[in-house]
Design a protein around this motif. Structure first.
Motif, PDB file in Angstrom:
ATOM      1  N   LEU B 123       0.884  -1.380   0.001  1.00  0.00           N
ATOM      2  CA  LEU B 123      -0.338   0.013  -0.232  1.00  0.00           C
ATOM      3  C   LEU B 123       0.807   1.291   0.007  1.00  0.00           C
ATOM      4  O   LEU B 123       0.365   2.271  -0.735  1.00  0.00           O
ATOM      5  N   LYS B 124       2.023   1.168   0.765  1.00  0.00           N
ATOM      6  CA  LYS B 124       2.870   2.169   0.595  1.00  0.00           C
ATOM      7  C   LYS B 124       3.436   2.605  -0.747  1.00  0.00           C
ATOM      8  O   LYS B 124       3.567   3.784  -1.013  1.00  0.00           O
ATOM      9  N   ARG B 125       3.752   1.574  -1.376  1.00  0.00           N
ATOM     10  CA  ARG B 125       4.152   1.736  -2.828  1.00  0.00           C
ATOM     11  C   ARG B 125       3.150   2.285  -3.779  1.00  0.00           C
ATOM     12  O   ARG B 125       3.795   2.940  -4.726  1.00  0.00           O
ATOM     13  N   VAL B 126       2.031   2.383  -3.621  1.00  0.00           N
ATOM     14  CA  VAL B 126       0.958   2.837  -4.269  1.00  0.00           C
ATOM     15  C   VAL B 126       0.289   3.978  -3.836  1.00  0.00           C
ATOM     16  O   VAL B 126      -0.532   4.760  -4.166  1.00  0.00           O
ATOM     17  N   GLY B 127       1.068   4.597  -2.463  1.00  0.00           N
ATOM     18  CA  GLY B 127       0.767   5.870  -1.766  1.00  0.00           C
ATOM     19  C   GLY B 127      -0.436   5.776  -1.094  1.00  0.00           C
ATOM     20  O   GLY B 127      -1.099   6.827  -0.964  1.00  0.00           O
ATOM     21  N   LEU B 128      -0.785   4.683  -0.501  1.00  0.00           N
ATOM     22  CA  LEU B 128      -2.227   4.507   0.182  1.00  0.00           C
ATOM     23  C   LEU B 128      -2.031   3.875   1.732  1.00  0.00           C
ATOM     24  O   LEU B 128      -2.906   3.530   2.166  1.00  0.00           O
ATOM     25  N   LYS B 129      -0.687   4.354   2.181  1.00  0.00           N
ATOM     26  CA  LYS B 129      -0.719   3.717   3.469  1.00  0.00           C
ATOM     27  C   LYS B 129      -1.909   4.207   4.529  1.00  0.00           C
ATOM     28  O   LYS B 129      -2.410   3.722   5.349  1.00  0.00           O
ATOM     29  N   ASP B 130      -2.147   5.553   4.229  1.00  0.00           N
ATOM     30  CA  ASP B 130      -2.982   6.034   5.077  1.00  0.00           C
ATOM     31  C   ASP B 130      -4.518   5.629   4.962  1.00  0.00           C
ATOM     32  O   ASP B 130      -5.430   6.031   6.027  1.00  0.00           O
ATOM     33  N   GLN B 131      -4.722   5.081   4.042  1.00  0.00           N
ATOM     34  CA  GLN B 131      -6.065   4.598   3.576  1.00  0.00           C
ATOM     35  C   GLN B 131      -6.329   3.196   3.919  1.00  0.00           C
ATOM     36  O   GLN B 131      -7.458   2.534   3.696  1.00  0.00           O
ATOM     37  N   ALA B 132      -5.348   2.641   4.766  1.00  0.00           N
ATOM     38  CA  ALA B 132      -5.329   1.090   4.734  1.00  0.00           C
ATOM     39  C   ALA B 132      -6.488   0.460   5.518  1.00  0.00           C
ATOM     40  O   ALA B 132      -6.926  -0.479   5.207  1.00  0.00           O
ATOM     41  N   LYS B 133      -7.269   1.393   6.520  1.00  0.00           N
ATOM     42  CA  LYS B 133      -8.141   0.741   7.114  1.00  0.00           C
ATOM     43  C   LYS B 133      -9.659   1.139   6.811  1.00  0.00           C
ATOM     44  O   LYS B 133     -10.809   0.864   7.266  1.00  0.00           O
TER      45      LYS B 133
END
Lengths: 223, 247
Positions: B123-133
């Motif tokens: 998810l970090k790789r696609v820039g979505l770490k903050d949207q994980a939940k």
């Protein structure tokens, strides 16, 4: 007041009948629904046949067959077991149809996506399709619980001493028909209200965040 | 030896022959873009490659293995072939994180912790770490598609097939998805069906122009855009460039 203990005994039997049939019917329903949707021609035809036969004949006739006709082919069941079997088989057919509708409402692309990451068909059904289909079925399931609770009263005809049977017995002895049957009606009513409230809470808790919210907002704006 | 080799693939639906003998190959880490008008068999070709719709005739070889062999365990092969859909097809009942980790857990047998740790990395790789939940219904189209890409990446595929990954997106969201795809170039092989000519021109190593179930012409972007050999290629590229812009 002295009739209360036997009413409670009857209530206990009613609750046992309701819950065991509901749960057994759920498992039967899952099997039938999956068989119907994913089973291939033969399995699907068998499931459809079962569902149509059960839904197309009166529950009372099904109970009579199980209780009175089965002994002639060597299967003799206690009244309570015959009632449990009859109600479970019956509920299974209805629950299968609720579930089938839910399964078919899930976009097929999700199943395809599951296959593309290497899940088998069975894994995709178990991990992707069923968790969503079961959630969607909760309102219908709440209906089924309420129907079942009331339908259990029919089994007094094959001598199962559930709530209605106990009531009828007491009323016939005391001639207090109005009081006894009013109490019984109120007990059913309270139970249905309690059950549907619990299931509604359960449904809210399991609701998938974000899903369906847009539709609701749209509706509110339209109104 | 090529990483992917597609040999004379035919596919019909009823009387309609959609693919009429498709052959091409790709090397490790290469990006190939398939272009062509709608209804030309581009999506069908992708679905033949991962055997969602097994071809009627022809062979597909991946890393030296004939994956069209009926004896092969296709579920094992599919882990090596990621797929990104036009309509995202995320699992609606799972968070972004679980969408990515579930395959690792159920297919690769990772523990839940290990699967989620790797999923966070993807998810970090696609820039979505903050949207994980967040759940799919709470994400924008571009975010959904990036989760779709992370889900494919998590399985460590040798190739990812993209089926018009930006066609269902609002114009302002397309860039984010294309940027993610660009960042993957040369790390994982990509076979992309798209109308995004800018992406084709700047990122592709090879452009394949398909029409009527056959490959009309293929070659590096420079050659295809500046010196197409076939008149039909020139005509198509001319038309699509006025539609979608030159870059």
């Amino acid at each position: 007041m002295e009739s209360l203990p036997s009413l409670l005994d009857g209530l206990y039997i009613t609750l046992i009948l309701t819950f065991i049939s509901l749960i057994a019917g759920l498992f039967l329903g899952i099997g039938l629904a999956l068989g119907r949707v994913y089973g291939g021609k033969i399995v699907s035809a068998i499931c459809i046949g079962y569902i149509e036969i059960i839904r197309g004949t009166p529950l009372l006739v099904q109970l009579f067959i199980i209780y009175f006709a089965f002994p002639s082919i060597g299967i003799t069941l206690e009244a309570i077991d015959a009632a449990l079997l009859g109600l479970s088989l019956n509920s299974g057919a209805y629950q299968a149809e609720y579930l089938r509708g839910s399964i078919q409402s899930i976009p097929s692309g999700q199943m395809v996506a599951a296959r593309t990451i290497g899940m088998t068909k069975l894994q995709s059904i178990k991990n992707i399709v069923l968790p969503q289909a079961l959630r969607i079925s909760i309102p219908a399931w709440s209906n089924e619980l309420i129907y079942l609770l009331k339908y259990t009263s029919i089994v007094y005809i094959i001598q199962v001493k559930e709530l209605t049977a106990e009531g009828k017995f007491i009323a016939a002895e005391t001639f207090k028909f109005l009081e006894i049957f009013a109490i019984i009606a109120i007990i059913y009513l309270v139970l249905t209200i309690v059950f549907s409230t619990i299931i509604e809470k359960f449904e809210k808790k399991l609701r998938i965040p974000g899903l369906g919210e847009k539709a609701k907002i749209g509706l509110r704006n339209a109104l | 030896m090529h990483m992917l080799e597609v040999k004379d693939i035919h596919k019909s639906y009823g009387d309609l022959e959609v693919l009429k003998g498709i052959s091409f190959s790709m090397n490790k880490g290469e990006t190939a873009v398939i272009i062509g008008t709608s209804g030309t068999g581009k999506s069908t070709l992708l679905r033949c490659i991962n055997q969602l719709h097994p071809p009627d005739k022809g062979e597909i070889w991946l890393d030296g293995v004939n994956i069209t062999d009926p004896k092969i365990d296709i579920n094992k092969i599919r882990q090596k072939i990621g797929f990104v859909f036009q309509e995202f097809n995320l699992f609606n009942h799972l968070t972004a994180l679980r969408n990515v980790s579930i395959g690792l857990e159920k297919v690769k047998g990772f523990t839940k912790e290990k699967a989620e740790k790797k999923a966070i990395e993807e998810l970090k790789r696609v820039g979505l770490k903050d949207q994980a939940k967040q759940y799919p219904a709470q994400l924008s189209g571009g975010q959904k598609q990036r989760v779709g890409i992370a889900r494919a990446l998590a399985m460590d595929p040798t190739i990812i097939l993209f089926d018009e990954p930006t066609s269902a997106l609002d114009p302002e969201l397309i860039g984010d998805v294309l940027d993610v795809m660009k960042s993957l170039a040369h790390k994982v092989a990509m076979l992309v069906v798209t109308h995004e000519m800018g992406f084709a021109r700047n990122v592709a190593d090879e452009i394949i122009f398909m029409e009527g179930g056959v490959i009309v012409e293929s070659g590096p972007p420079k050659q295809m855009f500046q010196n197409p050999k076939k008149a039909r290629t020139k005509e198509f590229l001319g038309r699509i460039s006025t539609l979608y812009g030159k870059d």
